[in-house]
Design an enzyme around this catalytic site. Structure first.
Site, mmCIF file in Angstrom:
data_model
loop_
_atom_site.group_PDB
_atom_site.id
_atom_site.type_symbol
_atom_site.label_atom_id
_atom_site.label_comp_id
_atom_site.label_asym_id
_atom_site.label_seq_id
_atom_site.Cartn_x
_atom_site.Cartn_y
_atom_site.Cartn_z
ATOM 1 N N ASP A 268 0.866 -1.166 0.000
ATOM 2 C CA ASP A 268 0.000 0.000 0.000
ATOM 3 C C ASP A 268 0.910 1.226 0.000
ATOM 4 O O ASP A 268 1.348 1.709 1.040
ATOM 5 C CB ASP A 268 -0.899 -0.017 1.238
ATOM 6 C CG ASP A 268 -1.853 1.168 1.299
ATOM 7 O OD1 ASP A 268 -1.683 2.114 0.500
ATOM 8 O OD2 ASP A 268 -2.759 1.150 2.153
ATOM 9 N N ARG A 271 0.075 4.384 2.069
ATOM 10 C CA ARG A 271 0.393 4.202 3.486
ATOM 11 C C ARG A 271 1.885 4.300 3.745
ATOM 12 O O ARG A 271 2.366 5.101 4.554
ATOM 13 C CB ARG A 271 -0.129 2.852 3.962
ATOM 14 C CG ARG A 271 0.465 2.355 5.268
ATOM 15 C CD ARG A 271 0.423 0.839 5.293
ATOM 16 N NE ARG A 271 0.897 0.279 6.539
ATOM 17 C CZ ARG A 271 2.104 -0.267 6.707
ATOM 18 N NH1 ARG A 271 2.968 -0.288 5.710
ATOM 19 N NH2 ARG A 271 2.441 -0.782 7.872
ATOM 20 N N GLY A 295 3.769 -1.948 17.524
ATOM 21 C CA GLY A 295 3.214 -2.841 16.513
ATOM 22 C C GLY A 295 4.053 -2.797 15.258
ATOM 23 O O GLY A 295 3.572 -2.488 14.175
ATOM 24 N N SER A 319 2.966 -10.304 18.013
ATOM 25 C CA SER A 319 2.784 -11.458 17.131
ATOM 26 C C SER A 319 4.130 -12.062 16.747
ATOM 27 O O SER A 319 5.195 -11.453 16.918
ATOM 28 C CB SER A 319 2.016 -11.057 15.872
ATOM 29 O OG SER A 319 2.841 -10.310 15.001
ATOM 30 N N GLU A 346 1.550 -2.574 26.877
ATOM 31 C CA GLU A 346 0.940 -2.583 28.196
ATOM 32 C C GLU A 346 1.739 -3.406 29.206
ATOM 33 O O GLU A 346 1.636 -3.176 30.414
ATOM 34 C CB GLU A 346 -0.488 -3.133 28.112
ATOM 35 C CG GLU A 346 -1.488 -2.239 27.397
ATOM 36 C CD GLU A 346 -1.456 -2.389 25.885
ATOM 37 O OE1 GLU A 346 -2.272 -1.721 25.213
ATOM 38 O OE2 GLU A 346 -0.621 -3.157 25.366
ATOM 39 N N GLU A 361 1.702 2.451 13.107
ATOM 40 C CA GLU A 361 0.613 2.357 12.138
ATOM 41 C C GLU A 361 -0.489 1.583 12.859
ATOM 42 O O GLU A 361 -0.584 0.367 12.743
ATOM 43 C CB GLU A 361 1.080 1.658 10.861
ATOM 44 C CG GLU A 361 0.139 1.845 9.691
ATOM 45 C CD GLU A 361 -0.919 0.755 9.608
ATOM 46 O OE1 GLU A 361 -1.860 0.773 10.437
ATOM 47 O OE2 GLU A 361 -0.789 -0.107 8.734
ATOM 48 N N GLU A 370 -10.115 -2.909 15.292
ATOM 49 C CA GLU A 370 -8.971 -3.606 15.895
ATOM 50 C C GLU A 370 -8.594 -3.055 17.260
ATOM 51 O O GLU A 370 -7.940 -3.717 18.052
ATOM 52 C CB GLU A 370 -7.725 -3.614 14.997
ATOM 53 C CG GLU A 370 -7.903 -4.361 13.688
ATOM 54 C CD GLU A 370 -6.610 -4.460 12.916
ATOM 55 O OE1 GLU A 370 -5.530 -4.337 13.527
ATOM 56 O OE2 GLU A 370 -6.663 -4.657 11.688
ATOM 57 N N HIS A 511 -5.272 0.121 1.468
ATOM 58 C CA HIS A 511 -5.757 -1.197 1.895
ATOM 59 C C HIS A 511 -6.854 -1.088 2.952
ATOM 60 O O HIS A 511 -7.446 -2.098 3.331
ATOM 61 C CB HIS A 511 -4.592 -2.051 2.426
ATOM 62 C CG HIS A 511 -4.145 -1.707 3.810
ATOM 63 N ND1 HIS A 511 -3.347 -0.623 4.101
ATOM 64 C CD2 HIS A 511 -4.385 -2.305 5.010
ATOM 65 C CE1 HIS A 511 -3.109 -0.570 5.386
ATOM 66 N NE2 HIS A 511 -3.728 -1.577 5.979
#
Length: 563
Positions: A268, A271, A295, A319, A346, A361, A370, A511
């Protein structure tokens, strides 16, 4: 420890290992003969039972159980004690690691045709395990023994002492003094009981940590909004949000293990170019700064920050894509600047008190899907120094009316004749569903109305649960068949360059697409008419990463679930 492969080889090793590990057929890997050139000084005598001298994890030598871990470190540079400290391993994790390595060695023996090749593959395997950000063996399938009656599994891992305290020199080889061995004293039942207790203890500690974080957040909310009835309803929503969030986190983070998702985001260009320009064209703002990437995914934004001159970048992601990020950072020789950390903002702790800049992002469909905005805000509260900067630092949501009568009529007419049958009852759904699609700007027939504006440097997450009145001025005499939603984020804190990333219909496709909210009854309007209404949005109580949306327009009230 040295690794003989490139970073791309290491990545392939990780992929290959996972494929082989799923195989249950060749669990007993103890094949081949001891190779003197690999392990002569530690091989020792083969006298005694196999229960006393198990096969080494990565070579065919038999080593006394109490000497096995020192042999792995001194001969193969495989530091089990170091792994224990790095991953905070317990007895269960230790058992999984042993079985994981045993299974991967099956692959090594299959792939190697000679001793030299085998040694290179062993080096790569050890490097992959040691350099991984998260335990590659963190799966219950590795509780199943890879080798029947493997004596290595009976070692009382929790009694392992630090080598510096108990080292002895025996025959030129460093060994640990014997620790408590469950098999030697007949404590197998205690081993199982201890493992279960450890597992329960971890679960309780995690639940306690989550409860503590929720209590802190709720206390903060209470102090800020107590006394306002409308805002108090937000407090209830926020409490339920945190209670439900933990139930959906696993699936959410696992969804980002899919490499195709990251390919879609990077491809993208609207972005990625917006972030690149906001960072690289403000290199003076990033020079010698400490940056936090929330993230990070593939670490593309972290690498932009490093290229812009940041002295340190902490790339954080929960992840498993972080394992790929580690390899990507090393491949681009940026590992001295970028440090990858697995976890959520956190729960993690940084090796510094605060950072100068936070980049992320965080946006989902319709900006708020989300729920990652909460993490972005928490990172600001927890780590950003006074006077620091955020990229992006503003976010806005807009809506406008669109006309797609051709689509509306087509969907209605299809039920007039279905293989010769009428299905009129199907024409009007009881509850319309939002649609993610690219809408051509020619379909837009009203002005845009801003329904949410967030200063990301000061806002709170409960601000994302909002209600907004709006007015749309009709620009063409057509029927409004749906309300379209989109968002913009702004990068306005740079000293040399400022820009906006828009997902609106007047800009190139992203996207995120646009989000349309179909109306069951089209609104007949003339040019110049003003259509008024109310737009409400809040996290879904069952899955807070989804959104409950209510739209009141032209005397009709519609509810939608964006999930």
């Amino acid at each position: 420890m040295t690794s003989t492969g490139s970073e791309s080889d290491t990545e392939s090793s990780v992929t290959d290992c996972s494929d082989i590990s799923d195989s249950e057929s060749d669990s007993d890997y103890s094949i081949g003969k001891p190779e003197p050139e690999d392990c002569t000084e530690a091989e020792g005598s083969n006298e005694g039972s196999d229960l006393v001298n198990p096969v080494c994890l990565v070579c065919p030598a038999r080593v006394p159980l109490e000497d096995l871990w020192t042999h792995l470190k001194s001969t193969h540079q495989f530091d089990i004690f170091g792994m224990r400290q790095k991953f905070k391993m317990d007895q269960l994790s230790f058992i999984k690691l042993i079985n994981f390595v045993r299974r991967e060695m099956v692959n090594v023996y299959k792939a190697s045709g000679d001793t030299t090749t085998r040694g290179e593959l062993v080096d790569k395997l050890i490097a992959t395990i040691t350099d991984s950000v998260s335990p590659l063996w963190d799966s219950d399938k590795y509780l199943l023994p890879a080798v029947e009656e493997d004596p290595a599994l009976s070692y009382w891992f929790d009694e392992m002492e630090e080598e510096e305290d108990v080292e002895a020199n025996v025959g030129g080889v460093k060994t640990c003094q014997p620790s408590l061995n469950a098999s030697s004293v007949g404590h197998e039942p205690l081993l199982e009981e201890n493992s279960q207790l450890l597992l329960k203890s971890q679960q309780y500690e995690q639940a306690l940590a989550e409860a503590y974080e929720n209590m802190k957040l709720m206390k903060e909310v209470m102090n800020r909004i107590c006394g306002d009835d409308k805002k108090t309803s937000k407090q209830v929503i926020l409490k339920r949000y945190n209670e439900a969030l933990s139930k959906h986190n696993v699936d959410y983070f696992e969804s980002y293990d899919d490499l195709q998702i990251h390919a879609t985001m990077i491809n993208d260009t609207q972005r990625t170019d917006a972030y690149r320009d906001a960072i690289l064209k403000n290199s003076a703002s990033f020079k010698n700064k400490v940056v936090l990437d929330v993230g990070c995914g593939t670490s593309i934004l972290s690498m932009f920050a490093a290229k812009a001159g940041a002295s340190k970048v902490f790339a954080v992601d929960r992840s498993n894509i972080l394992d790929k990020a580690v390899q990507i950072v090393r491949e681009n020789e940026l590992h001295n600047v970028i440090e990858c950390i697995k976890g959520t903002v956190e729960t993690i702790k940084l090796p510094v008190e605060n950072v100068d800049i936070i980049i992320s992002e965080f946006m989902g469909y319709f900006l708020l899907f989300e729920g990652m905005l909460a993490s972005y805000i928490e990172a600001r509260k927890k780590f950003l120094r006074p006077g620091g900067a955020m990229y992006p630092n503003t976010a806005e949501i807009f809506i406008m009316g669109i006309s797609e009568m051709d689509k509306f009529e087509e969907q209605s007419k299809m039920w007039d004749n279905v293989y010769g049958f009428k299905m009129s009852a199907m024409k009007v759904p009881r509850k319309p569903s939002p649609i993610l699609e690219v809408v051509k700007h020619e379909k837009c027939i009203t002005s845009a109305a801003k329904i949410l504006s967030l200063d990301l440097m000061t806002c709170h997450y409960e601000d994302a649960a909002f209600e907004s009145e709006f007015s749309l001025t009709v620009t063409e005499e057509k029927s409004i068949t749906a309300v379209l939603g989109y968002f913009d984020v702004g990068f306005t804190m740079g000293s040399d360059f400022q820009n906006t990333l828009s997902t609106g219909p007047n800009f190139p496709e992203t996207h995120w697409y646009q989000t349309t909210f179909p109306l069951l009854k089209p609104i007949l309007a003339k040019k110049g008419d003003v259509i008024q209404g109310v737009f409400e949005c809040r996290p879904n109580l069952q899955n807070p990463r989804s959104l409950d949306i209510t739209l009141t327009i032209a005397g009709e009230r519609y509810t939608y679930l964006l999930d």
